[in-house]
Design a protein around this motif. Structure first.
Motif, short mmCIF file in Angstrom:
data_model
loop_
_atom_site.label_atom_id
_atom_site.label_comp_id
_atom_site.label_asym_id
_atom_site.label_seq_id
_atom_site.Cartn_x
_atom_site.Cartn_y
_atom_site.Cartn_z
N PHE A 121 39.79 40.79 45.87
CA PHE A 121 39.99 42.12 46.47
C PHE A 121 40.84 42.93 45.51
O PHE A 121 42.03 42.67 45.34
CB PHE A 121 40.68 41.97 47.83
CG PHE A 121 40.86 43.28 48.55
CD1 PHE A 121 39.81 43.89 49.20
CD2 PHE A 121 42.11 43.91 48.56
CE1 PHE A 121 39.98 45.09 49.87
CE2 PHE A 121 42.29 45.11 49.21
CZ PHE A 121 41.23 45.70 49.87
N ASN A 153 32.64 50.83 51.24
CA ASN A 153 33.05 49.57 50.63
C ASN A 153 34.55 49.36 50.76
O ASN A 153 35.01 48.26 51.12
CB ASN A 153 32.64 49.55 49.16
CG ASN A 153 31.27 48.96 48.96
OD1 ASN A 153 31.11 47.76 48.81
ND2 ASN A 153 30.26 49.83 49.00
N GLN A 181 35.51 46.35 53.21
CA GLN A 181 36.08 45.21 52.49
C GLN A 181 37.54 45.01 52.86
O GLN A 181 38.03 43.87 52.92
CB GLN A 181 35.95 45.43 50.98
CG GLN A 181 34.53 45.23 50.45
CD GLN A 181 34.50 45.10 48.94
OE1 GLN A 181 35.28 44.34 48.37
NE2 GLN A 181 33.58 45.83 48.30
N SER A 235 28.78 45.35 51.25
CA SER A 235 30.24 45.24 51.10
C SER A 235 30.74 43.90 51.64
O SER A 235 31.65 43.29 51.06
CB SER A 235 30.94 46.40 51.82
OG SER A 235 30.88 46.26 53.23
N VAL A 295 32.67 40.82 49.45
CA VAL A 295 34.01 40.31 49.68
C VAL A 295 34.01 38.82 50.03
O VAL A 295 34.93 38.08 49.70
CB VAL A 295 34.73 41.15 50.75
CG1 VAL A 295 34.24 40.83 52.15
CG2 VAL A 295 36.24 40.95 50.66
#
Length: 941
Positions: free
Chosen positions: A647, A702, A706, A767, A771
């Motif tokens: 991330f 996104n 995320q 998305s 992740v």
């Protein structure tokens, strides 16, 4: 008479000392205390009913009959005096008949003995069961809105329960006046014949069930009576059965457990239907002379000598009558043909008969000799029938079901089975001695373990659906193995190898069930398996993504990793070197420990993030960040799944990190109003304007989704909690309709085209892919919740999984399972309306397009069958492997389509057929199209 078989085990052999000891100690310490508080009458009821439930579990026949005679004494003495005792005995007898029908003969011994001591007991039992049978029949056409408490959705059904009652009453033929039980058999046979004749050109499943149940019960008439008078009457029954007309569709490919892939492969056996076998099986049992000697003393235990002496003595001492008392058994009042035709079965087996042809599944008998009775013999059908009833009606107690299946041989002739736990090697020796004539008469090679396991596997691999959730059958198998591991484990091993060796032809849906069972099985036994047996296949199919065996190995390991961890599963990849007897690591399987959604996880992440930022120089920054994170993870002794998430939004090296931090703080904070979220979205879009090459909406989606997934990464419950907190905010982003609460501020109306909504929903899906790429199960669980919350439409996820570039629905087990859940949940939605039909048609259209795209690459002549290249001479030949992979991809998609057709089109109350026919007509490969149009013929009325 040899009344004891030392090879047979009693029930106590299946209940370990360690298990029983604590209970026994508790009982010993508290015995006096208990006796002071237990009502004597209730204690008598408890003891008598427990004894009834345990009838037949003593392997010594002489002792068993003596026990029955002993049990009969308090029943005879108190039956008329104590209402609660009488009611408890009657209900227990009925429960045993339905739930443990293998005990019917042992139970009839009790009633025959009781009848000789006090005929009132037998009179009550016969009248009670007659009333039960009538109640079941009345439930088919209930008056007004009356509900029948004897029939519920969990049992096998009205007609299946009637079969068990009929079996039991048949064993009481010696004490039923005028063989009136024969008349009841005739009633059911005539009902079946008339019911089928009412629609002579169409299969009537209920008629087939009644016919089958009547014939499977016929041999019980000879349990305690082999007189010529009875033989003559039974022969009349068999002659009547000849009038039943078997009507079946010309083909039944939808229900066949194996698929030849348009004759590319030979099937392991030709599937057979139960209804086609039963009449000929009875004729064989009857014999050319119609004397039934093929049955006498060969199936049921012979209690005649032991019973005769006890009954004779009891009659002599009977103060009321020294003669055997017989009882009336009136005919039953059957429902009309019209009522039976309108009847919608509640019970599981009744429903299965009504809706589908019953195709039998076979696993064993691959050796030169039989380890289970031939499926076309009465014995084969008999033990299947018993096992199905035990599994179905004892579903509330899996441990008891496993015990009863494991000791099934106790209740039948001692010559039917080889000693429990016999190895294939020992049975081979018996078979050789049988052939040479050394064994006279020949000894049996039937294994009770094989019969039990094959029956359970038949229920697991039942098409179109299992009667109960598959996990019930898995746990019964595990219980069987734990009760007798040394004898059952090799039986499992043979079954597993059978399925694996036939994966190329195993039905697509059944491959998933096999995968599920195998996962459950080895995870419950320390992940132990002979992985070395699959090394050669893994190497042979190294460049194939869609070969069934390669896919199976990969997905099995992925499921095991989900249940444990990579290190634990890695440690299980060992084998013994036959030359040195040392343990060696099977490094071939280490590659499958990477369970990422896409094969090259690093490349996917870098490509995805680079495209999202779309800024010059960003790739280099991302690569540096990624490398540093990888090094950090490599240095840790243990890494949790959430720690593997990359991330990056808030990192200062990247553009827009400031607004990304605000999004993080927003999600971490407690609930905030829609106005705050609206301001945050505007701030994100405003910030992205500084970077013209960034798609602002895509970046915002996104960033937000995320962030939700990352913050909730501790567990699926955490992410669901924060998603459910902000459903309307996320609906606003996805373009889905919003239902506001009364006090909730509304967002400004958005003018979004359907195409833009689709784009947004696809970006949301991507998305979540991004992740949680390293944990596919998390990906799909989150997406399923987004669908449940109304943030995503299921069709967008379905189409994404069918994308030909990745074929996730075929490759990834988490995706397969998720799609099945999404479709099932959509099918049972209370407000589904036409939406589910649209979803199914979209699914079928998408798979059809994939089939056409693949066949277009493989062949020019659309009239030719697409052949599967079976021999891979050079596993390194990439071009050849690519073509083989496409061949398998074509048939895997065809199998997937068949699976969904069977599940959602066959027996559906929604009219799909004309729409599906139009879709199938677009199939370009003619042999495949003809095969699929045949599915429609099988379900058309």
């Amino acid at each position: 008479m040899d009344s004891y078989n030392p090879g047979k085990r009693s029930r106590d052999d299946f209940e370990s000392d360690n298990y029983a000891a604590p209970q026994q100690q508790f009982e010993d310490e508290n015995a006096e205390s208990k006796r002071q508080h237990v009502d004597p009458t209730q204690e008598l009821i408890n003891n008598v009913c427990k004894d009834i439930r345990r009838l037949g579990e003593n392997p010594n026949i002489a002792n068993q009959v003596a026990d029955v005679s002993y049990i009969s004494n308090p029943i005879v003495a108190e039956f008329e005096k104590i209402d609660n005792l009488r009611n408890a005995i009657l209900s227990t007898i009925y429960a045993v008949i339905i739930e443990q029908p293998q005990k019917i003969n042992a139970l009839s011994n009790l009633i025959l003995i009781c009848n000789s001591k006090n005929f009132v007991v037998a009179k009550y039992v016969i009248e009670y069961l007659h009333a039960k049978a009538q109640t079941l029949l009345d439930s088919i056409a209930p008056k007004k809105e009356e509900a029948d408490e004897d029939v519920d959705e969990e049992d096998a059904g009205v007609f299946n329960n009637l079969k068990s009652i009929l079996k039991f009453l048949a064993t009481l033929a010696p004490i039923i006046e005028g063989y009136s039980i024969i008349n009841i058999f005739k009633q059911f046979l005539k009902l079946a014949i008339d019911l089928q004749n009412e629609t002579p050109d169409n299969r009537n499943g209920t008629a087939q069930e009644i016919f089958y149940n009547s014939l499977i019960a016929v041999p019980y008439l000879f349990s305690n009576d082999f007189s010529q008078e009875l033989i003559d009457q039974v022969n009349e029954l068999v002659a009547l059965a000849k009038d039943f007309k078997i009507v079946e569709s010309a083909t039944n490919t939808l229900l066949q457990p194996f698929d030849s892939k348009l004759d590319n492969y030979k099937l392991p056996y030709e599937p057979v239907k139960m209804i086609d076998l039963i009449y000929n099986a009875i004729l064989t049992l009857q014999g050319e002379e119609k004397d039934w000697v093929n049955l006498k003393h060969k199936l049921f235990l012979d209690f005649s000598e032991l019973l005769a002496s006890i009954i004779e003595e009891a009659l002599q001492n009977n103060p009321i009558s020294n003669a055997l008392v017989k009882h009336q058994l009136p005919q039953l009042s059957l429902p009309t043909i019209a009522q039976v035709q309108e009847y919608k079965p509640v019970g599981s087996i009744d429903k299965l008969w009504k809706e589908n042809s019953r195709v039998l599944f076979q696993v064993y008998n691959s050796t030169e000799f039989e380890t289970v009775p031939r499926i076309d013999s009465y014995f084969g059908l008999f033990f299947k029938d018993l096992s199905f009833d035990i599994l179905t009606n004892l579903s509330f107690n899996k441990n008891e079901a496993s015990i009863q299946l494991s000791i099934l041989d106790l209740f039948f002739s001692k010559d039917l089975f080889a000693p429990p736990g016999s190895s294939i090697d020992s049975l081979t020796m018996i078979h050789e001695d049988n052939k040479s004539g050394e064994n006279v008469p020949p000894l049996s090679t039937w294994k009770i373990e094989d019969i039990a396991v094959e029956s359970i596997l038949t229920m697991i691999f039942q098409l179109p659906v299992t009667l109960y959730r598959e996990i019930y059958y898995y746990t019964v198998l595990i219980s069987c193995c734990r009760e007798s591991p040394e004898s059952i484990a090799p039986v499992f091993g043979r079954a597993i190898r059978y399925f694996y060796n036939n994966l190329e032809t195993l039905d697509y849906e059944l491959k998933l069930r096999f995968l599920d069972w195998m996962t459950t099985q080895i995870s419950n036994f320390e992940f132990s398996w002979k992985w070395d047996e699959w090394v050669a296949d893994s190497q042979k199919f190294k460049h194939l993504r869609h070969h069934p065996k390669k896919n199976f190995i990969k997905n099995l390991i992925a499921k095991e990793v989900r249940l444990s961890n990579k290190n634990r599963i890695k440690d299980s990849f060992v084998a013994v070197n036959p030359e040195t007897s040392e343990m060696v690591n099977l490094e071939e399987f280490y590659q499958y420990l990477n369970i990422s959604l896409f094969e090259d996880e690093t490349k996917f992440i870098l490509d995805y993030d680079t495209a999202l930022y779309n800024q010059e120089g960003t790739r280099e920054i991302l690569e540096k960040i990624h490398l540093e994170k990888r090094e950090q993870l490599a240095a840790k002794p243990a890494v949790f799944a959430q720690e593997e998430i990359f991330f990056n939004f808030s990192l200062p090296e990247l553009p827009l990190h400031g607004v990304a931090s605000k999004v993080y703080d927003f999600v971490v904070a407690h609930w905030k109003p829609n106005t705050d979220f609206d301001e945050l979205c505007k701030e994100i879009l405003e910030a992205t304007k500084e970077f013209p090459d960034i798609n602002g909406i895509k970046f915002m989606i996104n960033l937000i989704f995320q962030t939700y997934a990352y913050i909730g990464s501790r567990s699926i419950y955490s992410v669901v909690s924060i998603l459910s907190r902000d459903v309307n905010k996320l609906k606003y982003l996805s373009g889905s309709p919003i239902e506001y609460t009364e006090q909730e501020p509304k967002f400004e109306e958005q003018e979004i085209s359907p195409e833009e909504i689709t784009d947004r929903q696809n970006w949301i899906i991507e998305s979540i892919f991004r992740v949680w790429i390293h944990q596919p199960q998390e990906v799909f669980l989150i997406l399923e919740y987004l669908i449940e919350f109304g943030i995503l439409k299921p069709e967008n996820l379905v189409l994404k999984t069918l994308d030909l570039e990745n074929n996730l629905i075929l490759e990834n087990v988490s995706c397969m399972e998720s799609m099945n859940r999404v479709l099932f949940n959509s099918s049972i939605a209370t407000d589904k309306g036409d939406s589910f039909k649209k979803l199914i048609l979209l699914l079928f259209n998408a798979i059809t397009r994939n089939l056409n795209a693949i066949s277009g690459e493989l062949q020019e002549d659309k009239n030719e069958i697409i052949k599967i290249t079976k021999d891979i001479e050079d596993p390194e030949a990439l071009e050849v492997s690519k073509r083989i992979d496409q061949e398998w991809l074509f048939y895997e998609y065809k199998g997937l389509l068949k699976s969904y057709f069977r599940r959602y089109i066959k027996n559906s109350e929604i009219d799909y057929l004309s729409d599906i026919r139009e879709i199938f007509d677009t199939i370009e490969n003619v042999p495949a199209k003809d095969d699929m149009l045949q599915w429609l013929d099988e379900v058309s009325p």
